[in-house]
Every structure is written in C-alpha cells, then in structure tokens.
Design a protein around this motif. Structure first.
Motif, mmCIF file in Angstrom:
data_model
loop_
_atom_site.group_PDB
_atom_site.id
_atom_site.type_symbol
_atom_site.label_atom_id
_atom_site.label_comp_id
_atom_site.label_asym_id
_atom_site.label_seq_id
_atom_site.Cartn_x
_atom_site.Cartn_y
_atom_site.Cartn_z
ATOM 1 N N ILE A 28 3.556 -2.919 -26.045
ATOM 2 C CA ILE A 28 2.980 -4.253 -26.221
ATOM 3 C C ILE A 28 3.897 -5.020 -27.167
ATOM 4 N N GLU A 29 4.577 -6.012 -26.607
ATOM 5 C CA GLU A 29 5.616 -6.740 -27.358
ATOM 6 C C GLU A 29 6.605 -5.731 -27.947
ATOM 7 N N GLN A 30 6.756 -5.705 -29.287
ATOM 8 C CA GLN A 30 7.771 -4.834 -29.877
ATOM 9 C C GLN A 30 7.264 -3.433 -30.199
ATOM 10 N N LEU A 31 6.002 -3.148 -29.897
ATOM 11 C CA LEU A 31 5.415 -1.876 -30.286
ATOM 12 C C LEU A 31 5.408 -0.863 -29.153
ATOM 13 N N GLY A 59 8.418 2.727 -48.487
ATOM 14 C CA GLY A 59 9.404 3.786 -48.325
ATOM 15 C C GLY A 59 8.900 5.047 -47.659
ATOM 16 N N LYS A 60 7.651 5.056 -47.231
ATOM 17 C CA LYS A 60 7.064 6.267 -46.648
ATOM 18 C C LYS A 60 7.138 6.251 -45.123
ATOM 19 N N ASN A 61 7.000 7.459 -44.541
ATOM 20 C CA ASN A 61 6.806 7.606 -43.104
ATOM 21 C C ASN A 61 5.315 7.469 -42.810
ATOM 22 N N ILE A 62 4.965 6.564 -41.916
ATOM 23 C CA ILE A 62 3.570 6.181 -41.731
ATOM 24 C C ILE A 62 3.146 6.333 -40.269
ATOM 25 N N ILE A 63 1.950 6.881 -40.057
ATOM 26 C CA ILE A 63 1.278 6.830 -38.765
ATOM 27 C C ILE A 63 0.106 5.875 -38.887
ATOM 28 N N VAL A 64 0.077 4.865 -38.044
ATOM 29 C CA VAL A 64 -1.067 3.965 -37.977
ATOM 30 C C VAL A 64 -1.975 4.462 -36.863
ATOM 31 N N VAL A 65 -3.216 4.792 -37.197
ATOM 32 C CA VAL A 65 -4.165 5.341 -36.234
ATOM 33 C C VAL A 65 -5.300 4.344 -36.024
ATOM 34 N N ASP A 66 -5.632 4.080 -34.765
ATOM 35 C CA ASP A 66 -6.776 3.241 -34.429
ATOM 36 C C ASP A 66 -7.592 3.945 -33.348
ATOM 37 N N ASP A 67 -8.826 3.476 -33.151
ATOM 38 C CA ASP A 67 -9.683 4.182 -32.195
ATOM 39 C C ASP A 67 -9.420 3.773 -30.754
ATOM 40 N N ILE A 68 -9.455 2.466 -30.445
ATOM 41 C CA ILE A 68 -9.322 2.013 -29.058
ATOM 42 C C ILE A 68 -8.250 0.935 -28.958
ATOM 43 N N LEU A 69 -7.340 1.100 -28.012
ATOM 44 C CA LEU A 69 -6.332 0.080 -27.727
ATOM 45 C C LEU A 69 -6.862 -0.820 -26.614
ATOM 46 N N THR A 70 -7.103 -2.091 -26.961
ATOM 47 C CA THR A 70 -7.597 -3.047 -25.961
ATOM 48 C C THR A 70 -6.517 -4.077 -25.660
ATOM 49 N N THR A 71 -6.288 -5.006 -26.569
ATOM 50 C CA THR A 71 -5.211 -5.989 -26.383
ATOM 51 C C THR A 71 -3.999 -5.693 -27.266
ATOM 52 N N GLY A 72 -4.184 -4.856 -28.290
ATOM 53 C CA GLY A 72 -3.097 -4.557 -29.220
ATOM 54 C C GLY A 72 -2.987 -5.541 -30.364
ATOM 55 N N SER A 73 -3.891 -6.518 -30.457
ATOM 56 C CA SER A 73 -3.778 -7.558 -31.486
ATOM 57 C C SER A 73 -3.879 -6.980 -32.893
#
Length: 228
Positions: free
Chosen positions: A52-55, A170-184
C-alpha cells in the motif's frame, strides 16, 4: 529404561474442546497448547505481502467468518483469554526472524480500553513473545474506524500522534495491528516513525478480503508454516 511420552490434555481457547496429544517443546512454541488443529484449519492462515503506497505489510489471516468472529469475541465480548491464539501459529517464526526487534502498536480508543478492562492490542502483541514498547502513540480523538469509508478512515488516522519518540529512536521496530482494511492507520504510523527507527516492519493479524486476489505468489497453508 526408556520413559514413554505421556499424552497431555489441554483445552482449545477457541472451541473449548479438550484435546489429547504428546505435547513437546515444539508444540509449546507453535501455540498448540492454545489452538487446536481444527481451529487452525478453519482460520485458514494465508500469508500475504500487501503493498500500500510505500509500505510492505505482512498479513496472516483473511478476515473471513471465523477470524471475524474470533476478533469480535476478543474485542467486543471482552474475552481476554483469547489473546495468545492470534499469533500462536506464527509466534516462533516471528521470534526467530525478528529477535532483535521491539513491538509497537497503534493506539486504541481510550473509552474502549476502559470498557473492556484491558488494552486489546497490547495483549494481542504479548502473544508474540517479543518485547513491547508501550504508549508510543496517542490518539487525540475517539473516532471508531468500524463502518468508515476510506476518506473517513484517513481522517481518523490523522488524529494519531507520536507521544514518545525517544523510546523507539534507533531501534528495530515491528508495528503490529489487528486488521488491515485501507492501510490508513499504518501509513500514518509510518509517516510518524520511519525516520526515527533503524528498521521498521509492518504486520497485521488479518487482512480485508479485497486483498485476497493480489500477490498470488504469497504462501498459504492450512496448518503452521514459517512465513518469515
């Protein structure tokens, strides 16, 4: 004299059925003490790499009947005991692949957290087993995204702000979400943090059915696989 493995009894946290099997350390890491094989099949895990776009977003489960009912039980019926089952089939793979990463997650509506009595996203992330950084974001509105169109979801996501940039710098990060709908929501999070972190990965538990026809080369399985 050799000792035989004893069959262990456990109860699936989704269907509540009692199961018997020889539980090993591998079973523990695969989440088999939380989720029986029948429920794993019904959830129909199919990894998608969705752009989705740059992601690039890794998403695990199509948001179909069983996944939808599971999330509703957890978030709307306040069944906190379900939290380990969401990433049970993938927790070992995630811990191995991202062992030097920290988890963060988008903020929930404060009213919803108070009503549930627990932070649903925090506990969902806790089931992965990687360290979590809390309170990175704040949401300065109480807009619920359920039932909103794409423009309305974008407007809601714009009310997310960074509260503590030093905790992720400066950290390595995981972004976690429950449901991907539009990605906004994830696009908003990306805008806020990508320049601060060493590396950022985006993962959601479920994805909207509109994405099922894309990325046909993505792997899928009726049972556990190592997608990462």
């Amino acid at each position: 004299m050799c000792k035989q493995n004893k069959s262990s009894e456990y109860r699936c946290r989704v269907c509540f059925e009692k199961r018997h099997q020889n539980l090993s350390l591998i079973d523990y890491f695969l989440g088999n003490i939380y989720l029986c094989g029948d429920c794993q099949q019904r959830l129909n895990p199919q990894l998608k790499k969705i752009h989705i776009e740059q992601l690039e977003i890794n998403s695990l489960i199509p948001y179909e009947k069983d996944a939808r009912e599971l999330i509703l039980r957890y978030k709307e019926s306040f069944d906190q005991a379900l939290y380990p089952v969401f990433f049970a089939q993938y927790s070992m793979a995630l811990r191995i692949r991202y062992k030097n990463y920290f988890i963060i997650y988008p903020p929930s509506i404060e009213e919803a957290k108070i009503k549930r009595g627990f932070d649903a996203m925090f506990w969902m992330c806790k089931g992965i087993g990687l360290p979590i950084i809390e309170n990175v974001f704040v949401k300065k509105s109480d807009y619920r995204q359920v039932g909103l169109n794409k423009v309305e979801r974008q407007k809601s996501a714009n009310h997310i702000y960074l509260a503590d940039e030093n905790s992720i710098r400066g950290k390595n990060i995981i972004v976690v979400d429950d449901i991907l709908t539009t990605g906004s929501t994830l696009l908003r999070v990306h805008d806020l943090i990508h320049h601060l972190c060493h590396s950022v990965v985006y993962i959601t538990y479920a994805y909207n059915c509109r994405y099922q026809s894309v990325n046909k080369s993505s792997s899928g399985s009726k049972r556990f696989h190592l997608p990462f």
